[in-house]
Scaffold this active site. Structure first.
Site, PDB file in Angstrom:
ATOM      1  N   GLU A 277     -12.019   0.629  19.521  1.00 18.13           N
ATOM      2  CA  GLU A 277     -11.469  -0.708  19.443  1.00 18.13           C
ATOM      3  C   GLU A 277     -11.514  -1.467  20.696  1.00 18.13           C
ATOM      4  OE1 GLU A 277     -10.695  -1.663  16.565  1.00 18.13           O
ATOM      5  OE2 GLU A 277     -10.685  -0.007  15.492  1.00 18.13           O
ATOM      6  N   HIS A 280     -15.037  -2.945  20.899  1.00 17.25           N
ATOM      7  CA  HIS A 280     -15.507  -4.004  20.231  1.00 17.25           C
ATOM      8  C   HIS A 280     -15.094  -5.461  21.078  1.00 17.25           C
ATOM      9  CE1 HIS A 280     -16.572  -2.863  16.186  1.00 17.25           C
ATOM     10  NE2 HIS A 280     -15.459  -2.203  16.157  1.00 17.25           N
ATOM     11  N   ASP A 358     -18.961   2.607  18.739  1.00 19.67           N
ATOM     12  CA  ASP A 358     -18.926   4.021  18.834  1.00 19.67           C
ATOM     13  C   ASP A 358     -19.529   4.304  20.163  1.00 19.67           C
ATOM     14  OD1 ASP A 358     -17.510   4.464  16.495  1.00 19.67           O
ATOM     15  OD2 ASP A 358     -19.398   4.910  15.290  1.00 19.67           O
TER      16      ASP A 358
HETATM   17 ZN   LIG Z   1     -14.984  -0.740  14.667  1.00 16.49          ZN
END
Ligand SMILES: [Zn+2]
Length: 410
Positions: A277, A280, A358
């Site tokens: 997260e 992101h 990721d």
């Molecule tokens: Zn995601």
């Protein structure tokens, strides 16, 4: 073009979209029994795998039922001049074009939601219940509906009223004002969604001190990320399915963890999910997504402004007086093939962002912990391990579990 021709084009678009979706779903269902790829072995034991397959099949049958029902209802509504009928009701109540628009959409949205209520009830209390996901009570379900309707009434009604008003004042230039309104609204929602909307439906509490918080703070310090706002949300109130998300930016940025996620995962796995997260955020995905949706909204409003005043749109739906609300309905259908295409590209970008997040988690946290968390989350939501390629390309905002694992192992 005659109104009659446009009428058939609209019906054609509705049916074509239905056929295409049904085709994709059927294609996907052909792969329900595929062999599980080597990398995904051991996620389910035999009994759980059987259960996941039954879940997929049941969901698939249910989606055929609901989409067929809704397309039939829509086509019948068109054929029997339903829009003209509702338009007449709205015009009987008021002469004001803003109020007519509000009543018109109020009736249509409320009626369609009411008609499909049994389906959403069945989905929650029969299907999700049967597979052990449902935690919602009938009371919660009803209150969710009422709160949803009130929000639609206040927020949706407010925006619709303003846009209709802009149209009345400026006609051709209204799209610029509508765009500005949506831009301001979207940014405010991004910033304050967690503070204003979430509390209507869920309880959020700051993450308590303890092992988990210490582990998260250690990670945040390592990557130089100021993270004061970590909240736990009572997702278990409705479902056992787990999730985590990032919202807001600047001082409003926060990470929300479902209580179900905390229950299901080990500490290092939760930190890995959190690292994803944070990825992101660090890769500016939040801002890019915001910019993309604003550009798209501007484009949509511009096309709308070119078409909405055309009296063909109203006449095609059996309404003689050229009106904004009827134009909006016809436009919505005419635009839907374009939104399929833009939706496809948004998903392409979204999957790229997921890989990047990721990769970030792999670099700054722990790839193995993320892999095991993804496996657990897939298992606990009985997710499909062998989706069809084309289906994934059209509908998945995330890469498949297999694709993500292969990328994390690289
Ligand atoms: Zn995601």
């Amino acid at each position: 073009m005659t109104p009659q021709t446009l009428f058939y084009i609209l019906i054609g678009i509705i049916i074509a979209k239905y056929l295409f979706d049904t085709f994709l779903n059927a294609l996907n269902s052909k792969h329900f029994n595929d062999a599980i790829p080597k990398e995904l072995e051991g996620i389910y034991n035999e009994e759980e795998y059987l259960k996941s397959q039954n879940y997929k099949k049941e969901k698939y049958k249910f989606s055929i039922l609901t989409s067929t029902f809704s397309v039939l209802l829509t086509v019948l509504f068109f054929v029997f001049d339903g829009f003209a009928y509702v338009d007449a009701i709205a015009r009987n109540i008021s002469d004001n074009s803003i109020i007519i628009t509000l009543i018109f959409f109020g009736i249509i949205l409320f009626a369609s939601d009411f008609i499909t209520l049994p389906f959403s009830y069945y989905n929650t209390f029969v299907i999700e219940e049967k597979f052990g996901f449902n935690k919602s009570t009938v009371k919660t379900f009803i209150f969710d509906k009422i709160k949803g309707w009130l929000m639609l009434l206040i927020i949706g009604g407010g925006i619709l009223a303003l846009i209709t008003w802009f149209y009345k004042l400026t006609t051709t230039n209204f799209w610029l004002y509508a765009w500005a309104l949506i831009a301001v609204f979207t940014i405010l929602m991004n910033l304050f969604y967690s503070k204003l909307i979430v509390p209507l439906f869920n309880k959020q509490t700051a993450l308590e001190d303890g092992e988990l918080k210490t582990a998260i703070n250690t990670f945040a310090n390592n990557v130089g990320f100021k993270l004061d706002n970590i909240y736990v949300i009572d997702g278990s109130k409705r479902s056992t399915k787990a999730n985590a998300y990032f919202s807001g930016f600047g001082s409003q940025k926060r990470i929300t963890l479902f209580d179900t996620l905390i229950n299901d995962l080990e500490i290092d796995e939760i930190v890995a999910v959190l690292a994803h997260e944070v990825g992101h955020y660090k890769k500016k995905h939040i801002i890019y997504n915001l910019i993309m949706s604003l550009v798209l909204a501007g484009f949509t409003f511009y096309i709308l402004s070119l078409l909405v005043g055309n009296n063909l749109l109203s006449q095609a739906l059996g309404v003689e007086i050229t009106s904004f609300h009827i134009g909006l309905i016809a436009f919505g259908i005419l635009y839907s093939p374009i939104s399929e295409i833009t939706g496809f590209f948004m998903n392409v970008v979204s999957r790229k962002f997921e890989y990047e997040a990721d990769d970030y988690a792999k670099t700054y946290s722990n790839a193995d912990a993320l892999i095991s968390s993804l496996k657990k989350l897939s298992k606990n939501s009985l997710s499909n391990l062998t989706p069809n390629n084309l289906y994934v390309k059209m509908h998945y905002s995330h890469p498949t579990l297999l694709q993500r694992i292969l990328n994390l192992k690289k």
